[in-house]
Design a protein around this motif. Structure first.
Motif, PDB file in Angstrom:
ATOM      1  N   ILE A 217       0.823  -1.206   0.000  1.00 27.04           N
ATOM      2  CA  ILE A 217       0.000   0.000   0.000  1.00 27.04           C
ATOM      3  C   ILE A 217       0.859   1.259   0.000  1.00 27.04           C
ATOM      4  O   ILE A 217       0.624   2.207  -0.741  1.00 27.04           O
ATOM      5  CB  ILE A 217      -0.887   0.027   1.271  1.00 27.04           C
ATOM      6  N   LEU A 218       1.895   1.230   0.839  1.00 23.08           N
ATOM      7  CA  LEU A 218       2.706   2.434   0.991  1.00 23.08           C
ATOM      8  C   LEU A 218       3.564   2.698  -0.231  1.00 23.08           C
ATOM      9  O   LEU A 218       3.825   3.845  -0.582  1.00 23.08           O
ATOM     10  CB  LEU A 218       3.592   2.323   2.241  1.00 23.08           C
ATOM     11  N   PHE A 219       4.012   1.634  -0.890  1.00 20.35           N
ATOM     12  CA  PHE A 219       4.796   1.829  -2.097  1.00 20.35           C
ATOM     13  C   PHE A 219       3.955   2.579  -3.138  1.00 20.35           C
ATOM     14  O   PHE A 219       4.407   3.533  -3.766  1.00 20.35           O
ATOM     15  CB  PHE A 219       5.274   0.490  -2.661  1.00 20.35           C
ATOM     16  N   ILE A 220       2.712   2.148  -3.275  1.00 16.88           N
ATOM     17  CA  ILE A 220       1.828   2.802  -4.250  1.00 16.88           C
ATOM     18  C   ILE A 220       1.556   4.240  -3.817  1.00 16.88           C
ATOM     19  O   ILE A 220       1.605   5.170  -4.622  1.00 16.88           O
ATOM     20  CB  ILE A 220       0.523   2.009  -4.388  1.00 16.88           C
ATOM     21  N   TYR A 221       1.312   4.404  -2.526  1.00 16.85           N
ATOM     22  CA  TYR A 221       1.096   5.748  -1.991  1.00 16.85           C
ATOM     23  C   TYR A 221       2.291   6.646  -2.317  1.00 16.85           C
ATOM     24  O   TYR A 221       2.152   7.769  -2.791  1.00 16.85           O
ATOM     25  CB  TYR A 221       0.883   5.654  -0.475  1.00 16.85           C
ATOM     26  N   GLY A 222       3.486   6.121  -2.086  1.00 17.37           N
ATOM     27  CA  GLY A 222       4.703   6.903  -2.318  1.00 17.37           C
ATOM     28  C   GLY A 222       4.906   7.191  -3.800  1.00 17.37           C
ATOM     29  O   GLY A 222       5.191   8.326  -4.190  1.00 17.37           O
ATOM     30  N   TRP A 223       4.745   6.183  -4.611  1.00 18.67           N
ATOM     31  CA  TRP A 223       4.955   6.346  -6.048  1.00 18.67           C
ATOM     32  C   TRP A 223       4.004   7.389  -6.630  1.00 18.67           C
ATOM     33  O   TRP A 223       4.361   8.153  -7.517  1.00 18.67           O
ATOM     34  CB  TRP A 223       4.734   5.001  -6.739  1.00 18.67           C
ATOM     35  N   ASN A 224       2.790   7.428  -6.107  1.00 18.14           N
ATOM     36  CA  ASN A 224       1.766   8.292  -6.684  1.00 18.14           C
ATOM     37  C   ASN A 224       1.748   9.709  -6.124  1.00 18.14           C
ATOM     38  O   ASN A 224       0.872  10.484  -6.464  1.00 18.14           O
ATOM     39  CB  ASN A 224       0.391   7.647  -6.475  1.00 18.14           C
ATOM     40  N   GLN A 225       2.680  10.046  -5.245  1.00 21.38           N
ATOM     41  CA  GLN A 225       2.706  11.407  -4.706  1.00 21.38           C
ATOM     42  C   GLN A 225       2.791  12.432  -5.827  1.00 21.38           C
ATOM     43  O   GLN A 225       3.532  12.258  -6.791  1.00 21.38           O
ATOM     44  CB  GLN A 225       3.892  11.581  -3.752  1.00 21.38           C
ATOM     45  N   TYR A 226       2.034  13.513  -5.684  1.00 21.33           N
ATOM     46  CA  TYR A 226       1.997  14.488  -6.769  1.00 21.33           C
ATOM     47  C   TYR A 226       2.246  15.918  -6.286  1.00 21.33           C
ATOM     48  O   TYR A 226       3.225  16.555  -6.646  1.00 21.33           O
ATOM     49  CB  TYR A 226       0.644  14.400  -7.476  1.00 21.33           C
TER      50      TYR A 226
END
Lengths: 292, 293, 357
Positions: A217-226
């Motif tokens: 979950i956190l990897f996706i959260y981090g990758w998607n930061q905008y």
């Protein structure tokens, strides 16, 4: 009949027509979900003119390798050219940094709150809890001011650190720690394990499932930061790929090198989608449990 | 709430808490405090001096038609995103929950969009709807509609809504599917024996049993639409045309970063904080109730 | 190996006092069983000895050293838990070796000790398994093994058999006894099961309401229970109690049930008419044609080798008799029973304490 036994044991036997209808609807949904990706993938294998004319090819073209090599090594916006390999690397650093950082500090603070009794325990717990209500977007401008004062703009630290404190992970670990039986702690005490030894030898190994689920979950959260990277990075060497694509699109000029933007988009999609598909089990668990 | 067995330690627990508390203090409480302070200050045009103006920034905000416009944009946008993504997510979950061949494959094929950032989702849909290069744009124009979201505010809003709702469908799908699978089969069997049709069973039994999930998802989707969709709007329309897609969070960004109107931007941040706190409070009341049942 | 001394140990949780000052001296190699109903404070006492709980008052001395304020790890003890408390993510070997590893023993020695304990407990083939792959009995053995490898001064057992089924419990009971004997380690064993207590303990501590009611050998407790609580707690079916008054000269009692019993072991001191409670075990009321005790039968439980008869005596007190298996009275019948005078226990009607001559 026997072969159907396992598939048609619903509450009420469904007609063959009904089953086909359900498959039809689901296939349609899958197709609609996949459609934008397919068009993008195809577009990324054509040249600038084919895409730019608005022909919208439906079959792969001959420029695939060329386009991907171009964006990987040189980048390809009209007024924004940062090689994809740099942006990918930055995104990976940011996503992994946020994941590791969040899990590390949350494990420690949850451990303190659950396994110790000390003055101010509940105050600290609430201090952490309250941050649930302050997503980064809400306090974005003042946080940016803080980062500038600390001289952390345009740095990996500035990208990562403000995003690693969050209550969700701490709450998840706290919830899990509360389920560890008291006798296990007592057995460890009698075996001679102190708090940190118990943490390392018992709590961490028992938490691996939760850590894995959360990591996805956190990897996706981090990758998607905008918004955050958009604000604090102004130098190409810190550009991340999600923001990069938006900058490549710019104001959507029809003359943009769309084929290259599409290739970049495909590359930007790959890591998070791969993580979700390959780690589906952890992902679903992590999602459903962090939100409880 | 508390373990019976704990470790002794005077300093250790504080050391363990230190990293999280430090980061929280520096990046949460300090900025939040600054936002509240700044929201009551006004800077002169050169940014040299600031004077205390009390709640004037807020008063101005709510008298500003542009801000009220952003407010109503946010309501329309968030409402539509939440409604469509929940409705479609529920529909797909109900289909995938039926015992059919390949249910797991469908599941995998329906959840991956969750991984896509709103800004990337925006890019993908842009490729389809761009007036010059988009397939759908062409088809729509074939029906005589003048499709150009760079000019038409309603079309722009529609497009950002689709881009924002698309990935959220997956999220809702996952939760509804989990919710459906938690419904005991015996309840449905009892209803079937009572002679309720499949549709009737859904509306009179399944849907009410899913209502906690639905309510939870409503709050989560609203929060998502309020904040996380910034990337989609920024990549697609940049709030335009003519501020037709400017939401509250987008306006905070524009006023704070582009126009450098810090007092107003801070006041807007504070309003947003109040909104999140209200939404979270609503959610807690619901969680509390769930615990009591 | 060591002695254990518990001196005036008290414990309160807030305003509730759960231990009212316990004194106990355990000899080197002795096995003491603490027995009592749930909530009597026996587990708390054990946890205080282990160092998992802090005493509100009193001292705990192991091997001559005051350990009252020491951490569990510094007391040189090992404990077997009711639910085994095995580390789920470690193999059987790692579970047993963990305490030794922490103490920094050399690898070879750890291996030797674990192997030895595993052989002793017949769990050597299981060393690579995880706890969840084991049956309840096997887990119990591993938990014992974890305690044995430590070669501690003191073994602590917290109801270790109560999660096992009846058959396994009997088997493990014998095994624990055998192990404790052969290792000769001083042990404190907590249980609510009186049979377990009687068979395992060199001496028993019968606890009730945070007080040690009696500390003695199993037979002493059986033969000379210190008070009504102990008399009723040890023995199944429990001892019968009949109310009565002291005869002049203290030579016997006049029972409310309508007859007299004499005290063969000597007269009791006290004025005639003092209220007494006379205790008599179910096996000591044999049927006798001219027996003075008239029992109206309520319920008959034929157990094959013997028959338990529950009924009421004329004073409306209930009484249970253990009769030969050949006897099958019917409900409603009136049985004539004798009382073996040598087996009569005399308690004060007021305090419930045993009255001796």
């Amino acid at each position: 009949m026997a072969a159907h036994g396992t598939t048609a044991q619903g509450v009420v036997e469904r007609s063959l027509l009904g089953t086909i209808g359900i498959h039809g609807l689901l296939c349609l949904a899958v197709a609609i979900f996949a459609m934008p990706i397919y068009i993008t993938l195809i577009g990324s294998t054509h040249d600038v003119d084919t895409v730019g004319r608005g022909d919208v090819p439906l079959l792969p073209g001959a420029y695939g390798v060329e386009n991907y090599v171009t964006v990987w090594t040189e980048g390809g916006g009209r007024s924004f050219r940062v090689p994809v390999h740099i942006m990918m690397w930055n995104s990976i650093l940011m996503a992994v940094g946020i994941t590791v950082g969040k899990i590390a500090i949350s494990l420690l603070s949850a451990y303190a709150v659950v396994f110790f009794s000390f003055p101010g325990r509940m105050i600290f717990f609430w201090l952490i809890f309250i941050t649930l209500m302050l997503p980064v977007e809400v306090r974005i401008i003042p946080t940016f001011a803080v980062i500038t004062q600390l001289n952390l703009a345009n740095s990996m630290t500035g990208l990562i650190v403000p995003l690693i404190a969050s209550a969700t992970a701490t709450l998840l670990f706290r919830q899990f720690f509360l389920t560890i039986p008291d006798e296990l702690v007592e057995a460890a005490k009698i075996d001679g394990a102190g708090p940190m030894r118990f943490f390392r030898d018992v709590v961490l190994p028992l938490s691996t499932t939760n850590i894995a689920a959360l990591a996805v979950i956190l990897f996706i959260y981090g990758w998607n930061q905008y918004l955050w990277p958009l604000l604090i990075t102004s130098r190409p060497e810190y550009e991340t790929i999600v923001v990069g694509i938006s900058k490549m699109i710019g104001n959507g000029d029809a003359q943009s090198p769309w084929h290259l933007i599409m290739a970049t988009t495909v590359l930007a999609l790959l890591p998070p989608v791969a993580v979700v598909v390959l780690m589906q089990r952890w992902f679903v668990k992590g999602l459903v449990e962090t939100e409880k | 709430m508390r373990r019976r067995v704990i470790f002794r330690g005077k300093l250790l627990p504080y050391l363990l808490l230190a990293p999280q508390i430090a980061i929280t203090a520096v990046f949460f409480f300090w900025p939040a405090g600054m936002a509240i302070m700044q929201s009551m200050l006004r800077e002169d045009p050169f940014g040299l001096r600031s004077t205390f103006v009390g709640l004037e920034n807020f008063a101005e905000l709510f008298a500003d038609p542009l801000y009220l416009g952003a407010f109503s944009n946010t309501l329309v946008f968030s409402g539509s995103v939440a409604f469509f993504s929940i409705a479609v997510g529920l529909f797909l979950a109900v289909l995938a929950d039926k015992q059919i061949r390949g249910a797991n494959l469908y599941k995998t094929l329906l959840i991956w969009p969750y991984a896509i950032a709103p800004a990337l989702s925006a890019a993908l849909w842009l490729f389809l709807f761009h007036p010059a290069i988009g397939l759908f744009a062409r088809i729509i124009r074939g029906y005589g509609v003048d499709w150009n979201y760079y000019i038409n505010g309603g079309q722009a809003m529609l497009l950002v809504t689709i881009a924002a709702a698309w990935k959220q469908v997956s999220y809702n799908f996952i939760f509804f599917l989990a919710g459906l699978q938690a419904i005991p089969k015996s309840v449905l069997e009892a209803a079937a024996i009572d002679g309720a049709s499949e549709t009737r069973r859904f509306w009179s039994i399944v849907f009410p049993l899913l209502s906690p999930t639905t309510f939870f998802l409503l709050v989560v989707n609203l929060v998502y639409a309020f904040f996380d969709t910034f990337g989609a709007i920024h990549a697609l329309t940049q709030g335009g045309p003519a501020k037709a897609t400017e939401t509250l969070i987008y306006k905070v960004y524009v006023d704070g970063v582009v126009n450098l109107n810090l007092g107003s931007s801070a006041a807007q941040s504070v309003v947003l904080m109040v909104l999140v706190i209200m939404l979270t409070a609503v959610q807690f009341r619901y969680i509390e109730r769930k615990v009591h049942y | 190996m060591a002695t254990l001394e518990i001196q005036g140990v008290q414990k309160s949780f807030g305003a509730t006092k759960v231990l009212h000052g316990i004194d106990l001296a355990v000899a080197d190699g002795e096995m003491i069983v603490v027995v009592g109903p749930s909530g009597c404070g026996k587990s708390t006492l054990l946890r205080i000895v282990a160092g998992l709980e802090t005493a509100t008052g009193g001292r705990v001395i192991i091997g001559g050293q005051d350990v009252t304020l020491r951490e569990p790890k510094d007391r040189d003890i090992a404990m077997v838990f009711q639910n085994y408390a095995l580390y789920p993510h470690m193999s059987v070997y790692e579970n047993m070796a963990y305490g030794l590893k922490i103490r920094g023993l050399p690898r070879e020695e750890i291996r030797a000790r674990v192997q030895k304990a595993a052989d002793m407990l017949a769990i050597a083939p299981l060393l690579d398994r995880r706890p969840r792959q084991l049956s309840g009995g096997q887990r119990q053995r591993v938990a014992m093994g974890r305690a044995i490898v430590r070669e501690p001064k003191l073994f602590l057992f917290d109801e270790p058999l109560s999660n096992l089924d009846a058959k396994l419990r009997v088997q493990m009971r014998a095994e624990i006894k055998r192990l404790q004997r052969s290792l000769g380690v001083t042990s404190l064993y907590v249980t609510h099961d009186q049979v377990e207590a009687m068979t395992l303990g060199d001496r028993l501590v019968v606890m009730h309401g945070g007080v040690a009611e009696q500390i003695a050998t199993p037979l002493d407790i059986w033969n000379r229970p210190a008070n009504i609580f102990v008399a009723g707690f040890i023995g199944a079916p429990p001892m019968n109690f009949l109310a009565g008054t002291l005869l002049p000269g203290g030579t016997g009692a006049r029972l409310d049930a309508g007859f007299e019993v004499g005290f063969l072991d000597g007269a009791r001191v006290g004025p005639a008419g003092t209220r007494l409670t006379i205790g008599i075990r179910p096996e000591h009321v044999p049927p006798a044609a001219d027996g003075p005790l008239k029992l109206t039968v309520d319920l008959v439980e034929p157990l094959g080798g013997e028959t338990l008869v529950h009924g009421r005596v004329p004073s409306d007190e209930s009484l249970t008799a253990r009769l030969p298996g050949s006897m099958h009275p019917v409900a409603g019948a009136v049985l004539a029973l004798a009382i073996q005078p040598a087996q009569v226990h005399v308690f004060s009607g007021e305090t419930g304490q045993r009255l001796d001559r």
